[in-house]
Scaffold this motif. Sequence first.
Motif, PDB file in Angstrom:
ATOM      1  N   ARG A   1      -5.560  11.078  -3.798  1.00  0.00           N
ATOM      2  CA  ARG A   1      -5.469  10.800  -2.369  1.00  0.00           C
ATOM      3  C   ARG A   1      -6.170   9.467  -2.059  1.00  0.00           C
ATOM      4  O   ARG A   1      -5.642   8.618  -1.354  1.00  0.00           O
ATOM      5  CB  ARG A   1      -6.123  11.954  -1.595  1.00  0.00           C
ATOM      6  N   ALA A   2      -7.360   9.282  -2.658  1.00  0.00           N
ATOM      7  CA  ALA A   2      -8.112   8.038  -2.416  1.00  0.00           C
ATOM      8  C   ALA A   2      -7.330   6.849  -2.974  1.00  0.00           C
ATOM      9  O   ALA A   2      -7.216   5.801  -2.330  1.00  0.00           O
ATOM     10  CB  ALA A   2      -9.483   8.124  -3.077  1.00  0.00           C
ATOM     11  N   HIS A   3      -6.735   7.032  -4.152  1.00  0.00           N
ATOM     12  CA  HIS A   3      -6.011   5.927  -4.769  1.00  0.00           C
ATOM     13  C   HIS A   3      -4.823   5.485  -3.917  1.00  0.00           C
ATOM     14  O   HIS A   3      -4.578   4.300  -3.726  1.00  0.00           O
ATOM     15  CB  HIS A   3      -5.535   6.322  -6.169  1.00  0.00           C
ATOM     16  N   LYS A   4      -4.116   6.453  -3.383  1.00  0.00           N
ATOM     17  CA  LYS A   4      -2.952   6.153  -2.536  1.00  0.00           C
ATOM     18  C   LYS A   4      -3.404   5.288  -1.348  1.00  0.00           C
ATOM     19  O   LYS A   4      -2.760   4.300  -0.992  1.00  0.00           O
ATOM     20  CB  LYS A   4      -2.345   7.482  -2.078  1.00  0.00           C
ATOM     21  N   ARG A   5      -4.516   5.680  -0.751  1.00  0.00           N
ATOM     22  CA  ARG A   5      -5.004   4.931   0.417  1.00  0.00           C
ATOM     23  C   ARG A   5      -5.433   3.523   0.033  1.00  0.00           C
ATOM     24  O   ARG A   5      -5.266   2.583   0.806  1.00  0.00           O
ATOM     25  CB  ARG A   5      -6.177   5.679   1.054  1.00  0.00           C
ATOM     26  N   ILE A   6      -5.999   3.368  -1.166  1.00  0.00           N
ATOM     27  CA  ILE A   6      -6.440   2.030  -1.595  1.00  0.00           C
ATOM     28  C   ILE A   6      -5.225   1.146  -1.878  1.00  0.00           C
ATOM     29  O   ILE A   6      -5.188  -0.005  -1.442  1.00  0.00           O
ATOM     30  CB  ILE A   6      -7.374   2.118  -2.829  1.00  0.00           C
ATOM     31  N   ILE A   7      -4.219   1.685  -2.577  1.00  0.00           N
ATOM     32  CA  ILE A   7      -3.065   0.811  -2.866  1.00  0.00           C
ATOM     33  C   ILE A   7      -2.309   0.443  -1.587  1.00  0.00           C
ATOM     34  O   ILE A   7      -1.700  -0.608  -1.516  1.00  0.00           O
ATOM     35  CB  ILE A   7      -2.086   1.346  -3.957  1.00  0.00           C
ATOM     36  N   ASP A   8      -2.398   1.286  -0.573  1.00  0.00           N
ATOM     37  CA  ASP A   8      -1.765   0.932   0.710  1.00  0.00           C
ATOM     38  C   ASP A   8      -2.537  -0.170   1.431  1.00  0.00           C
ATOM     39  O   ASP A   8      -2.013  -0.809   2.334  1.00  0.00           O
ATOM     40  CB  ASP A   8      -1.699   2.164   1.631  1.00  0.00           C
ATOM     41  N   SER A   9      -3.806  -0.377   1.063  1.00  0.00           N
ATOM     42  CA  SER A   9      -4.658  -1.323   1.809  1.00  0.00           C
ATOM     43  C   SER A   9      -4.839  -2.668   1.107  1.00  0.00           C
ATOM     44  O   SER A   9      -5.214  -3.646   1.760  1.00  0.00           O
ATOM     45  CB  SER A   9      -6.047  -0.711   2.040  1.00  0.00           C
ATOM     46  N   PHE A  10      -4.622  -2.726  -0.219  1.00  0.00           N
ATOM     47  CA  PHE A  10      -4.904  -3.957  -0.973  1.00  0.00           C
ATOM     48  C   PHE A  10      -3.687  -4.375  -1.811  1.00  0.00           C
ATOM     49  O   PHE A  10      -3.022  -3.519  -2.383  1.00  0.00           O
ATOM     50  CB  PHE A  10      -6.082  -3.740  -1.931  1.00  0.00           C
ATOM     51  N   PRO A  11      -3.424  -5.699  -1.945  1.00  0.00           N
ATOM     52  CA  PRO A  11      -2.289  -6.128  -2.757  1.00  0.00           C
ATOM     53  C   PRO A  11      -2.479  -5.868  -4.263  1.00  0.00           C
ATOM     54  O   PRO A  11      -1.515  -5.608  -4.970  1.00  0.00           O
ATOM     55  CB  PRO A  11      -2.176  -7.628  -2.483  1.00  0.00           C
ATOM     56  N   ILE A  12      -3.707  -5.970  -4.739  1.00  0.00           N
ATOM     57  CA  ILE A  12      -3.969  -5.719  -6.164  1.00  0.00           C
ATOM     58  C   ILE A  12      -4.897  -4.517  -6.256  1.00  0.00           C
ATOM     59  O   ILE A  12      -5.955  -4.492  -5.608  1.00  0.00           O
ATOM     60  CB  ILE A  12      -4.648  -6.938  -6.834  1.00  0.00           C
TER      61      ILE A  12
END
Length: 282
Positions: A203-214
């Motif tokens: 869940r945390a990873h999904k939110r991070i990839i939605d927020s950062f290009p890399i």
Amino acid sequence: MELWFTEKHTENVNFSIKVDRHVYSGQSEFQRIDLFDSLEFGRFLTLDGYMMLTEKDEFIYHEMIVHVPMSVLPNVKKILVIGGGDGGAVRELVRYPEIERIDLVEIDRQVVEACRKYLPQTAGKLDDPRVTIHYADGLKFVRSKQDEYDLIIVDSTDPFGPGEGLFTKEFYGNCYKALTDCGAMVNQHESPFYPVDAVAMQRAHKRIIDSFPISRVYQAHIPTYPSGHWLFGFASKKYHPVEDFNAAGWKAHGMKTKYYNDKIHIGAFALPNYVKDLLEEM
Ligand code: AAT
């Protein structure tokens, strides 16, 4: 009578360390704080009964959360550390003379006070003149920040209790905004192994990839965390953690480390297939 510290890693798995001596217990506004001495792991800190660090294996976590981004990002001058009141991440950061300022945002003053008194191994560098400690909720602290930090290190507890807000979409978005154009955020990214932990990690990873290009994930072996298999996240605006890794630049610091080295840096980003599947299957 024997005294044992036991943490439930799953409903069916307990992890126990024999306690040699009880050192400190306190109840803060946010959590219960305990420190014990053990023969195998030395002194250790638990919050609400969960293992935060032990004297014997904290070097792995703190070296990996600090030296990985520091050897990728050029020109890091201003850093925000969220959580990490034990001082272990700060201890590794102050080894870089080029760093000018470190803001440490820890929600719980009592953690810092207890670590200053009982864990000088990690807290010993909190008085470095470049460090300013803010006693605040990291979620609120970053809301007002813009284009300010070259690196944000999220050294937080797990996604329940006071650390819950540090795993939200709002928080990651605000970290993005708080970073300079070349900035990156590194976070403790939970464990992929036990399904109960892996769900929170995904869940945390999904939110991070939605927020950062890399956004990449790397791993380390931390004996006292659930399953021993732990992940970190590297989320960045411009620099890639492997392609832009500056091994020569890092080596030029001449820093002695116990876990981190240039081969580990590259190898840590090679993930087992089951972890890749978990990260991709969202
Ligand atoms: N350096 C390894 C130890 C930690 S402790 C994480 C710290 O985050 C704790 O001191 C806790 O008080 C602080 N914290 C929790 N929530 C917040 C918040 N919202 N804002 C600021 N600080 C916070 C990390 C252990 C990782 C454990 C993995 N299982």
